[in-house]
Write a protein that holds these residues in place. Structure first.
Motif, short mmCIF file in Angstrom:
data_model
loop_
_atom_site.label_atom_id
_atom_site.label_comp_id
_atom_site.label_asym_id
_atom_site.label_seq_id
_atom_site.Cartn_x
_atom_site.Cartn_y
_atom_site.Cartn_z
N TYR A 79 0.67 -1.37 -0.16
CA TYR A 79 -0.12 -0.16 -0.02
C TYR A 79 0.89 1.44 0.09
CZ TYR A 79 -3.66 -3.46 1.18
OH TYR A 79 -4.10 -4.44 1.09
N ALA A 80 2.02 1.28 0.17
CA ALA A 80 2.95 2.17 0.27
C ALA A 80 3.89 2.15 -0.99
CB ALA A 80 3.86 2.54 1.43
N MET A 127 4.30 4.43 -4.35
CA MET A 127 5.64 5.10 -4.68
C MET A 127 6.37 4.75 -5.98
SD MET A 127 9.08 4.01 -2.59
CE MET A 127 10.66 4.51 -3.35
N SER A 150 -2.97 4.54 -8.01
CA SER A 150 -3.10 4.24 -6.48
C SER A 150 -4.32 3.90 -6.06
CB SER A 150 -2.38 5.31 -5.65
OG SER A 150 -0.97 5.59 -6.12
#
Length: 134
Positions: free
Chosen positions: A49-50, A54, A89
């Protein structure tokens, strides 16, 4: 080399580094081993999720740096690239949680139904005990 060209090269370099780090961490167990090694295994499930946002942001930085280096006249694609990174995202999160949300709603409804059934059966049991002769 002018200062603008060095800024473009620096932006491209940072985008490439960010993309490589995110790709290595997303697609290999590299980060999982490191995180588990320091005792933070609880965060392993949430890494994507990060890392994927990114990766999307880093790829957008690369695209913008390449556009700047090309020196093409016209409108800057900066806002379009930002919207694209945010959309990708959000799409990733929606696809990931789509089934989890359905399961969570079904579980909540099942628990609520069971609670209502228990409440109703408790009332019936209480009424039966009250109506029995003593």
């Amino acid at each position: 080399m002018s200062s603008h060209e060095s800024k473009h090269k620096r932006l491209l370099k940072r985008g490439l580094i960010g993309s490589c780090i995110a790709a290595i961490c997303c697609f290999t167990p590299f980060l999982v081993v490191i995180v588990a090694g320091v005792g933070l295994s609880a965060f392993v499930g949430w890494l994507d999720y990060a890392l994927f946002p990114m990766l999307f942001a880093s790829l957008s930085v690369i695209a913008y740096a390449l556009w700047l280096e090309a020196g093409k006249p016209g409108r800057s694609p900066k806002s379009l690239l930002i919207v694209l990174a945010v959309t990708l995202s959000a799409l990733l999160l929606w696809l990931e949680f789509r089934f989890a949300l359905r399961i969570s709603v079904a579980a909540a409804l099942a628990v609520a139904g069971y609670a209502l059934w228990l409440r109703k059966s408790g009332r019936v049991a209480a009424e039966l005990t009250d109506s029995e002769p003593r």
